[in-house]
Design an enzyme around this catalytic site. Sequence first.
Site, PDB file in Angstrom:
ATOM      1  N   GLY A 259     -24.191 -18.428  96.766  1.00 19.23           N
ATOM      2  CA  GLY A 259     -25.241 -18.805  97.713  1.00 19.23           C
ATOM      3  C   GLY A 259     -26.590 -18.243  97.311  1.00 19.23           C
ATOM      4  O   GLY A 259     -27.349 -17.748  98.146  1.00 19.23           O
TER       5      GLY A 259
ATOM      6  N   ASP B 210     -18.409 -25.093  95.620  1.00 20.10           N
ATOM      7  CA  ASP B 210     -17.989 -24.766  96.983  1.00 20.10           C
ATOM      8  C   ASP B 210     -17.027 -23.599  96.875  1.00 20.10           C
ATOM      9  O   ASP B 210     -15.904 -23.748  96.375  1.00 20.10           O
ATOM     10  CB  ASP B 210     -17.306 -25.988  97.614  1.00 20.10           C
ATOM     11  CG  ASP B 210     -16.833 -25.702  99.029  1.00 20.10           C
ATOM     12  OD1 ASP B 210     -16.896 -24.525  99.457  1.00 20.10           O
ATOM     13  OD2 ASP B 210     -16.391 -26.649  99.705  1.00 20.10           O
ATOM     14  N   VAL B 211     -17.454 -22.433  97.365  1.00 22.63           N
ATOM     15  CA  VAL B 211     -16.632 -21.226  97.165  1.00 22.63           C
ATOM     16  C   VAL B 211     -15.311 -21.291  97.933  1.00 22.63           C
ATOM     17  O   VAL B 211     -14.412 -20.478  97.680  1.00 22.63           O
ATOM     18  CB  VAL B 211     -17.393 -19.928  97.554  1.00 22.63           C
ATOM     19  CG1 VAL B 211     -18.534 -19.661  96.595  1.00 22.63           C
ATOM     20  CG2 VAL B 211     -17.868 -19.961  98.997  1.00 22.63           C
TER      21      VAL B 211
ATOM     22  N   ASN C 130     -22.223 -13.751  98.932  1.00 18.06           N
ATOM     23  CA  ASN C 130     -23.290 -13.965  99.907  1.00 18.06           C
ATOM     24  C   ASN C 130     -23.218 -15.334 100.587  1.00 18.06           C
ATOM     25  O   ASN C 130     -23.745 -15.508 101.679  1.00 18.06           O
ATOM     26  CB  ASN C 130     -24.633 -13.802  99.171  1.00 18.06           C
ATOM     27  CG  ASN C 130     -25.797 -14.356  99.967  1.00 18.06           C
ATOM     28  OD1 ASN C 130     -26.330 -13.686 100.843  1.00 18.06           O
ATOM     29  ND2 ASN C 130     -26.200 -15.593  99.679  1.00 18.06           N
TER      30      ASN C 130
ATOM     31  N   SER D 290     -21.979  -8.829 108.592  1.00 21.17           N
ATOM     32  CA  SER D 290     -23.063  -9.083 109.554  1.00 21.17           C
ATOM     33  C   SER D 290     -22.904  -8.128 110.727  1.00 21.17           C
ATOM     34  O   SER D 290     -21.790  -7.687 111.043  1.00 21.17           O
ATOM     35  CB  SER D 290     -22.973 -10.522 110.070  1.00 21.17           C
ATOM     36  OG  SER D 290     -23.779 -10.688 111.213  1.00 21.17           O
TER      37      SER D 290
ATOM     38  N   TYR E  42     -17.776 -17.294 113.340  1.00 21.56           N
ATOM     39  CA  TYR E  42     -18.601 -16.507 112.413  1.00 21.56           C
ATOM     40  C   TYR E  42     -18.236 -15.011 112.497  1.00 21.56           C
ATOM     41  O   TYR E  42     -18.090 -14.334 111.466  1.00 21.56           O
ATOM     42  CB  TYR E  42     -20.080 -16.724 112.757  1.00 21.56           C
ATOM     43  CG  TYR E  42     -21.066 -16.075 111.829  1.00 21.56           C
ATOM     44  CD1 TYR E  42     -21.348 -16.614 110.575  1.00 21.56           C
ATOM     45  CD2 TYR E  42     -21.755 -14.920 112.212  1.00 21.56           C
ATOM     46  CE1 TYR E  42     -22.282 -16.019 109.731  1.00 21.56           C
ATOM     47  CE2 TYR E  42     -22.683 -14.321 111.382  1.00 21.56           C
ATOM     48  CZ  TYR E  42     -22.944 -14.877 110.141  1.00 21.56           C
ATOM     49  OH  TYR E  42     -23.863 -14.289 109.309  1.00 21.56           O
TER      50      TYR E  42
ATOM     51  N   LYS F 269     -16.890 -12.541 109.543  1.00 21.09           N
ATOM     52  CA  LYS F 269     -17.653 -11.365 109.101  1.00 21.09           C
ATOM     53  C   LYS F 269     -16.906 -10.055 109.367  1.00 21.09           C
ATOM     54  O   LYS F 269     -17.068  -9.078 108.636  1.00 21.09           O
ATOM     55  CB  LYS F 269     -19.039 -11.363 109.771  1.00 21.09           C
ATOM     56  CG  LYS F 269     -19.924 -12.518 109.317  1.00 21.09           C
ATOM     57  CD  LYS F 269     -20.153 -12.466 107.809  1.00 21.09           C
ATOM     58  CE  LYS F 269     -20.928 -13.637 107.272  1.00 21.09           C
ATOM     59  NZ  LYS F 269     -21.164 -13.538 105.820  1.00 21.09           N
TER      60      LYS F 269
END
Length: 248
Positions: free
Chosen positions: A13, A64-65, A91, A143, A156, A160
């Site tokens: 990214g 695309d990871v 990232n 995050s 999300y 994280k």
Amino acid sequence: MMDFTGKTALVTGGSRGIGRAVCLELAKGGAGVALCYAGNEAAALETVRAVEDLGAKALAVRCDVAEAAQVDRLVKAVLEAFGRIDILVNNAGITRDNLILRMSEADFDAVTAANLKGAFLCMKAVSRLMLKQRCGRIVNLSSVVGLRGNAGQVNYAASKAGIIGMTKSLAKELASRGVTVNAVAPGFIETDMTAALSESARAAIQGSIPMNRLGAPEDVARAVAFLASGEAAYITGQVLAVDGGMAV
Ligand code: NAP
């Protein structure tokens, strides 16, 4: 500034935001930089130009990871171009926010695939190389949301928080071979990811940050560079918050 002369970094990214700032910070220290991106080729090429303007070698690969075969191709391309990988910065990340009653299974899967499985696949792909080299640095982007949770971000936050568990586990697996694995947990940083916030949401967030400002990508990039450097050789399994005091 950290010294990365002779080192190769792979930054996922790296086309925009924090990833681009990380590419530039590492390049400033003399690292060759390979970056991957999901689809924004123009932005990726802009990062390549900016890295080259600093006198460092750069390569951008679309990948695309979340797809193992694409990650394998990415690592192969980086090895062909640079011969080694000393630093991996996981990232790449996305958000698909919604309250749980409105969050689709597809949005949960997309976020955990890009943010969590993507980091797993990249770490798996470079671990063998780093073990053989008997040195390496892996830095994962977590995050503040992974530490504290956030309404509307169940997917999300799961990704994280998962990054933190993976970071600590892999740190224990690789420590004896001189490979460190750490995480950085940014607060709210001015990038495309946070650009969609309404004025009122932004003001509320700013009010919750002891330093009373959102962060800049460079604030995060400097912390990543430190953990990727020789100076951080005896630090592993740690989560460094870069959030203006938000998570304190
Ligand atoms: P951003 O500006 O939205 O950029 C996201 C980057 O990830 C882009 O380079 C994008 O590529 C790439 N990407 C997305 N999905 C991908 C995939 N499946 N495979 C490969 N690349 C992919 O994000 P950012 O704000 O800089 O955030 C970077 C990281 O920091 C993320 O992990 C994010 O969760 C974390 N973070 C950000 C903040 C914040 O406030 N901004 C706070 C805490 C943590 P394209 O350009 O091709 O789309």
